[in-house]
Structures are given as structure tokens and as C-alpha cells.
Design a protein around this motif. Structure first.
Motif, PDB file in Angstrom:
ATOM      1  N   ASP A   1       6.062  20.985 -15.214  1.00  0.00           N
ATOM      2  CA  ASP A   1       6.371  19.382 -15.267  1.00  0.00           C
ATOM      3  C   ASP A   1       5.416  18.525 -14.298  1.00  0.00           C
ATOM      4  O   ASP A   1       5.615  18.174 -13.430  1.00  0.00           O
ATOM      5  N   TYR A   2       4.441  18.013 -14.998  1.00  0.00           N
ATOM      6  CA  TYR A   2       3.319  17.259 -14.431  1.00  0.00           C
ATOM      7  C   TYR A   2       3.861  15.974 -13.960  1.00  0.00           C
ATOM      8  O   TYR A   2       3.570  15.288 -12.894  1.00  0.00           O
ATOM      9  N   ARG A   3       4.957  15.408 -14.589  1.00  0.00           N
ATOM     10  CA  ARG A   3       5.830  14.261 -14.211  1.00  0.00           C
ATOM     11  C   ARG A   3       6.568  14.357 -12.917  1.00  0.00           C
ATOM     12  O   ARG A   3       6.740  13.175 -11.911  1.00  0.00           O
ATOM     13  N   GLN A   4       6.455  15.493 -12.496  1.00  0.00           N
ATOM     14  CA  GLN A   4       7.208  15.793 -10.904  1.00  0.00           C
ATOM     15  C   GLN A   4       6.158  16.318 -10.106  1.00  0.00           C
ATOM     16  O   GLN A   4       6.400  16.559  -8.927  1.00  0.00           O
ATOM     17  N   GLY A   5       5.046  16.067 -10.556  1.00  0.00           N
ATOM     18  CA  GLY A   5       3.744  16.266  -9.635  1.00  0.00           C
ATOM     19  C   GLY A   5       3.370  17.661  -9.547  1.00  0.00           C
ATOM     20  O   GLY A   5       2.395  18.079  -8.806  1.00  0.00           O
ATOM     21  N   GLN A   6       3.749  18.520 -10.566  1.00  0.00           N
ATOM     22  CA  GLN A   6       3.263  19.835 -10.603  1.00  0.00           C
ATOM     23  C   GLN A   6       2.006  20.023 -11.119  1.00  0.00           C
ATOM     24  O   GLN A   6       1.556  19.347 -12.173  1.00  0.00           O
TER      25      GLN A   6
END
Length: 453
Positions: free
Chosen positions: A319-324
């Protein structure tokens, strides 16, 4: 009667003059004849003809381009299922339909071909296929040829890129009314040309919401299904080599001269309206440009191949939106053969990675990056396209006018080891029985090919 000596002398003089004139003319004629014969003989020698009276055979006209016999037309290998033959020019692209029944190819011979393969229904004991067992459909590209080809998600249309026009042309794939009949292919319409630079990639989202195109000049475009521009972005990779849409239809990614793969999310509203092209994440770690990349069917894995001599498998189930961030799963070295761009493909079951380097095929394990197999000199020219079928049973390559279809034997062997582990860990009876059936089939395949070798 008196004899007139003056008349006699005059007569003798005139006679002598006439004799000299006749002799002079005769000599000149003889010299001209001799010279003509000499020139004719010399000319005949110059043209490579015999000077005798016998008529010589005309010299054969040499072709403008020397044509050599294609030694690769007789390529054989114990893992080869078949060679798809039908094109007369180099194949430029190929793509499987979403339902897995047909392979579409386009070539420099100005034709498109559909091959009815349906690997999912092919008996596992079939070792070889002849062309007479494969049904085909041919269509022609009018006044041009196609460089790229993609199926629509519903398998009812083909999108191509015209070589000279550099625009997208749509073909309808019409099913025959009789059961099992081959479809027909007809031109439907074309989009207007949008870029001056040649299109290097075209793709259609599995959701059917958008089309992607890209040029080597870093021009990435997202279009709607009517060819209208939704968004455009410059990839900033100096030169773009490859571009694809993720199988889930959510992301668009590009690779090129710079050492990373850039990924964007194509964002739509809940009502289905396009909103934006949003920068998502990168695949980093290479030290040089990335030739190509591929996805797993669920978009949770991506594999890359680089000029730095390594290939890398990433976990992209994030989940790139969570910085992953995408993380490295495994990395291995590959052997570069010449300066041609390499191609990479990830098996749908995730067990092996295939790499096309020049005219050779390499297969690696995704568990430990071990080289499992090397098949050299498959095509008469470098491999330009490389794909697995949806079952992971077959690997397809092309680089000339043939498509080679190989049994994925290294994948079969790894499947046996994986299923043995899975069977030992299985707890439920139904799961055990399913593992036992799959293991039996996998072992049977491996034994078949062991016997051939």
C-alpha cells in the motif's frame, strides 16, 4: 592513219588513277572489317561470352540481396512442443487472449495471425504438436504492417500499431456461429496519430477503462477507449525501453535508461470517471538501465532485468499510500550475449523466470536464483518477445518468423518439490487429495521428459 600518242598517254594516266582509287577503297574496307571483328571479339570477351560461333548461355542475374537458407527453420529440442509457422516476415509482437484460447501475432509481412492453441485443454501427455493440429486465421494490414498487438479484455477486438502510420488501428474479432469455429478478423476503425516518435508500447487495462501508449522519448499517454487523451506524463528516464499496465488494471509502469522502474496509479472515481495519473512507487536497486520487466497475474510480484547483469524479483503487494515500499525477494545474475536488449518473463505460478538474451533462452529459479536451463540458438535473430501461457506449462519465444513453444520442464521439476512440501504440511483430507493428484501429474510429466533425454 596517224597514231595520236597524247590520247594514249592520257588514257594510261586515267586508268592508273582509277586503279589506285579502287585499291585504296578496297584496303580501307578490309581494315574496317578487321577492326569490327576485333572489337566484337574483345566485347564478347569483356561480357564473359564465348567468341566462337556457338551460342553462349546468358549470365544469371544476381539478386540485389543475398538470400541465405534459414537454418533455424529446422530447429529441434526435446522440450519443443511446436514451432508456429505461417508468417513470411519477422514477427514483431505477440499476445494471448484473456480467455487463453488464442495467440495473436503481427509481422513485417503485413499480416496478423490468430493461432488456436487453448493450452489449458491440452492433455499433459502431449509432447509435440504439428502445424496441421493448429488452426489459424490470417488478416492483412492494408498498405502497412503492424509493430505491436494487444487483445481487448473481452477477447472481441485486437489493437495494433501501424508501422508507417504510427497510430492505433482496431480490428474486430467475430466469432463463427458454429461451435468451435474459428473467428474472423475485420478492420473496425483507427485512432488519429498522437505522437511523432514511434510507439514502443501499447496496452489495454484488464478493467477495460483505458489504453496506454509510450514512446522512447519518455512520452507516456493514457487514453480512453475512443482514443481521447486522459493524461500524459514525461517519464524522465532519458530513453524509455518498456511500458506495461499491471494485470489488475490499476498501475502503469515504465523502464528505461535510468536504473529504476517507475510506477503510476491510474485513478478513477467510484462512478468510473478518470481522475488522475498519480506517481505511486519505484523499483530500485539496479545500477544501470532496465531493459524490460514483467508482472505476476495478481500484480503482487514484478521482475526486472538490467544492463548491470542482474535480474531482480520484487514484492509489490504493498500500500504505497501508507508509505510502504516494494521489497526485494531474490536477485540473480544473467549472462549477456552481445549488445541486444534482453527480455524477461515471470511464470504465472511464480516458480521460474525466463530470460531471452540474444538468440538464447535462460530459465532461473525464483527460490534461489539458480540457473536451471539454457537453450541456445533458438532463432535466427535476437529474441524480441517472450511469454508464458496462463497455465505456466509453456514458454513462447520469437525473434524471426517463427514462434517457438517450449514445455516448461524446469517449472515441472520445481512443482514436484513444492507439492511434496505442501502435501506434508496439508491438514485437511480434501487438500491432501488435491495435492496428491497434482503431485502425480507433475511427476508423470517429469518422467516423460527424463525418458526423452
Amino acid at each position: 592513219m596517224a597514231f595520236d600518242f597524247g590520247i594514249v598517254i592520257l588514257t594510261l594516266v586515267i586508268g592508273a588513277l582509277i586503279a589506285v582509287l579502287v585499291w585504296s577503297l578496297t584496303k580501307k574496307s578490309s581494315e574496317s572489317s578487321t577492326k569490327g571483328k576485333s572489337e566484337k571479339a574483345a566485347g564478347g570477351k569483356k561480357d564473359g561470352k564465348k567468341s566462337s560461333g556457338a551460342q553462349s548461355k546468358p549470365a544469371k542475374k544476381k539478386p540485389a540481396v543475398a538470400i541465405s537458407k534459414d537454418s533455424k527453420s529446422t530447429f529441434t529440442h526435446s522440450w519443443l512442443l511446436t514451432s508456429l509457422k505461417g508468417h513470411t516476415g519477422a514477427i514483431t509482437d505477440m499476445d494471448f487472449s484473456a480467455n487463453g484460447k488464442h495467440l495473436a501475432t503481427c509481422a513485417e509481412d503485413r499480416s496478423l495471425m490468430l493461432w488456436k492453441l487453448n493450452f489449458g485443454r491440452l492433455d499433459s501427455t502431449v509432447m509435440e504438436l504439428n502445424m496441421k493440429d493448429i488452426r489459424t486465421v490470417r488478416a492483412h494490414v492494408q498498405y502497412d504492417s503492424a509493430t505491436l498487438i494487444r487483445w481487448s479484455p473481452d477477447s472481441k477486438a485486437l489493437l495494433t500499431v501501424r508501422a508507417l502510420g504510427n497510430n492505433i488501428e482496431i480490428y474486430k474479432v467475430l466469432k463463427k456461429p458454429e461451435a468451435g469455429g474459428l473467428p474472423s478478423v475485420q478492420v473496425s476503425h483507427a485512432f488519429e496519430k498522437t505522437r511523432e516518435a514511434d510507439l514502443l508500447a501499447i496496452d489495454v487495462a484488464s478493467t477495460g477503462r483505458f489504453i496506454m501508449t509510450c514512446t522512447p522519448k519518455n512520452e507516456l499517454d493514457v487514453l480512453d477507449l475512443k482514443g481521447n487523451l486522459l493524461a500524459s506524463v514525461i517519464t524522465n528516464q532519458m530513453e524509455t525501453y518498456s511500458a506495461k499496465i499491471s494485470p489488475d488494471g490499476r498501475f502503469v509502469a515504465t523502464s528505461g535508461f535510468t536504473p529504476e522502474v517507475k510506477v503510476w496509479e491510474v485513478v478513477f472515481s467510484r462512478s468510473g470517471e478518470f481522475e488522475k495519473l498519480n506517481r505511486a512507487f519505484e523499483l530500485s536497486g539496479h545500477t544501470s538501465g532496465i531493459y524490460s520487466f514483467d508482472y505476476s497475474p495478481d500484480s503482487g510480484r514484478m521482475v526486472t532485468i538490467s544492463k548491470d547483469g542482474t535480474w531482480r524479483l520484487y514484492n509489490t503487494n504493498i500500500d504505497y499510500r501508507q508509505g510502504q515500499l516494494a521489497t526485494l525477494v531474490v536477485s540473480g545474475k544473467w549472462k549477456s550475449e552481445g549488445n541486444e536488449p534482453a527480455r524477461v518473463a515471470l511464470a504465472p505460478d511464480g516458480r521460474v523466470v525466463a530470460i531471452g538474451s540474444n538468440c538464447s533462452l535462460y530459465i532461473y529459479s525464483t527460490a534461489n536464483a539458480e540457473l536451471l536451463s539454457h537453450i541456445p540458438d533458438i532463432h535466427a535473430a535476437p529474441i524480441t518477445r517472450l511469454r508464458f501461457d496462463s497455465t505456466s506449462r509453456f514458454i513462447l519465444t520469437t525473434g524471426d518468423k517463427y514462434v517457438r513453444v517450449f514445455h516448461n520442464v524446469p517449472g515441472f521439476k520445481i512443482a514436484v518439490a513444492d507439492l511434496e512440501v505442501k502435501l506434508r504440511k496439508a491438514t485437511g483430507q480434501a487438500l491432501k487429495e488435491r495435492c496428491q493428484i497434482q503431485l502425480k501429474e507433475a511427476k508423470a510429466l517429469v518422467e516423460l521428459f527424463n525418458a526423452r533425454n
